[in-house]
Scaffold this motif. Structure first.
Motif, PDB file in Angstrom:
ATOM      1  N   ASN A 135     -10.150 -36.386   3.614  1.00 47.56           N
ATOM      2  CA  ASN A 135      -9.418 -35.219   3.161  1.00 47.56           C
ATOM      3  C   ASN A 135     -10.130 -34.542   1.996  1.00 47.56           C
ATOM      4  N   THR A 136      -9.647 -33.351   1.629  1.00 47.19           N
ATOM      5  CA  THR A 136     -10.331 -32.549   0.613  1.00 47.19           C
ATOM      6  C   THR A 136     -10.379 -33.256  -0.730  1.00 47.19           C
ATOM      7  N   THR A 137      -9.282 -33.925  -1.102  1.00 42.28           N
ATOM      8  CA  THR A 137      -9.254 -34.633  -2.386  1.00 42.28           C
ATOM      9  C   THR A 137     -10.327 -35.706  -2.430  1.00 42.28           C
ATOM     10  N   LYS A 138     -10.449 -36.476  -1.355  1.00 43.86           N
ATOM     11  CA  LYS A 138     -11.465 -37.528  -1.303  1.00 43.86           C
ATOM     12  C   LYS A 138     -12.877 -36.944  -1.315  1.00 43.86           C
ATOM     13  N   GLN A 139     -13.049 -35.818  -0.646  1.00 43.04           N
ATOM     14  CA  GLN A 139     -14.360 -35.165  -0.654  1.00 43.04           C
ATOM     15  C   GLN A 139     -14.736 -34.743  -2.070  1.00 43.04           C
ATOM     16  N   ASN A 140     -13.778 -34.176  -2.786  1.00 41.22           N
ATOM     17  CA  ASN A 140     -14.036 -33.757  -4.158  1.00 41.22           C
ATOM     18  C   ASN A 140     -14.326 -34.956  -5.057  1.00 41.22           C
ATOM     19  N   LYS A 196     -17.782 -36.098  -4.458  1.00 40.70           N
ATOM     20  CA  LYS A 196     -18.711 -35.141  -5.058  1.00 40.70           C
ATOM     21  C   LYS A 196     -18.820 -35.373  -6.563  1.00 40.70           C
ATOM     22  N   LYS A 198      -8.365 -17.399   2.943  1.00 41.15           N
ATOM     23  CA  LYS A 198      -8.759 -18.293   4.040  1.00 41.15           C
ATOM     24  C   LYS A 198      -8.256 -17.770   5.386  1.00 41.15           C
ATOM     25  N   VAL A 217     -11.236 -25.919  -8.304  1.00 41.54           N
ATOM     26  CA  VAL A 217     -10.313 -26.815  -7.614  1.00 41.54           C
ATOM     27  C   VAL A 217      -8.926 -26.747  -8.245  1.00 41.54           C
TER      28      VAL A 217
END
Length: 264
Positions: free
Chosen positions: A3-8, A11, A78, A220
């Motif tokens: 998910n986006t949180t994990k990707q961030n 990073k 988006k 973010v």
């Protein structure tokens, strides 16, 4: 799929571990292995000379009157991009601008998406054929192939679009950022540390040391930016974490990492 949180978080971790900017308060960590912890917490673990160190990562945030507005307008951006790529042959880069008196609560995302899409759909005819349009209040070229389009929503909010035709596979875009500046917010950091400390007993015994990485990222966490100086870095935080680091990311996507002072 991550998910986006994990990707961030991943990073931020890679930035943190790869950082080569030696300052008097932060020295890059020499690690031998990175482990992503699937059962949070913690978020990650690293191995250093046989020791296992947990790393919990979280962003600082103040939810203010701009936050909802920025999230709402980013959702619109988006949706517009998705609709452009599905229905138009041209690809565009867009940035949606808003005024401070624009009220997110008055905005219907789908209705605004359709309005902006219709403006862009008719853009070529309006500009190049100089046809009159009831959709916009004004169009002007601010530089070659970059246009400023002003319009009003049905609720009377004044908005604008910065629009460029691009030769890419997909359109791009976002809302123009607007933020409240918070300086040396000790209480925000203190409350964030306390929140993360509640999970420490669940995993502390499994690691030799436990680190916390605090991140400020204006792209973010929307509606607020943080500024820090030596007054903040000299503040002594009481915590059960062994080390706490603060990584500030700016609008140019540059970052600075400092280790916070922990009271003994």
């Amino acid at each position: 799929m991550m998910n986006t949180t994990k990707q961030n978080e991943r990073k931020y971790l890679l930035r943190f571990l790869a950082d080569k900017m030696y300052t008097h308060d932060f020295t890059p960590i020499e690690f031998t292995e990175v482990i992503q912890c699937l059962n949070d917490p913690p978020d990650f673990a690293i191995k250093i000379k046989g020791q296992a160190i947990s790393i919990e990562i979280t962003t600082l945030n103040v939810y203010n009157f701009l936050s909802k507005k920025q999230f709402c307008m980013n959702n619109v951006a988006k949706k517009v991009i998705k609709k452009i790529d599905a229905k138009l042959k041209n690809r565009y880069d867009i940035k949606i601008g808003e005024s401070l008196d624009c009220t997110a609560l008055d905005i219907n995302e789908n209705k605004l998406t359709n309005q902006i899409f219709e403006i862009i759909k008719n853009f070529e005819n309006t500009v190049h054929l100089k046809n009159k349009s009831n959709l916009v209040n004004g169009i002007r070229e601010i530089r070659p192939n970059r246009y400023l389009i002003e319009f009003k929503t049905d609720t009377g909010n004044k908005l604008c679009i910065l629009l460029s035709n691009i030769k890419e596979e997909h359109s791009t875009g976002r809302v123009a950022p607007m933020s409240v500046v918070y300086k040396n917010e000790v209480d925000v950091i203190f409350n964030t540390i306390n929140k993360k400390e509640k999970n420490l007993p669940k995993y502390k015994k499994n690691y030799n040391k436990n680190y916390l990485l605090l991140v400020t990222d204006p792209y973010v966490i929307q509606g607020c930016v943080f500024e820090f100086d030596e007054n903040l870095y000299n503040h002594k935080f009481k915590t059960d974490f062994d080390k706490i680091f603060l990584m500030g990311i700016d609008w140019s996507n540059n970052h600075k990492i400092r280790e916070l002072t922990i009271s003994s």
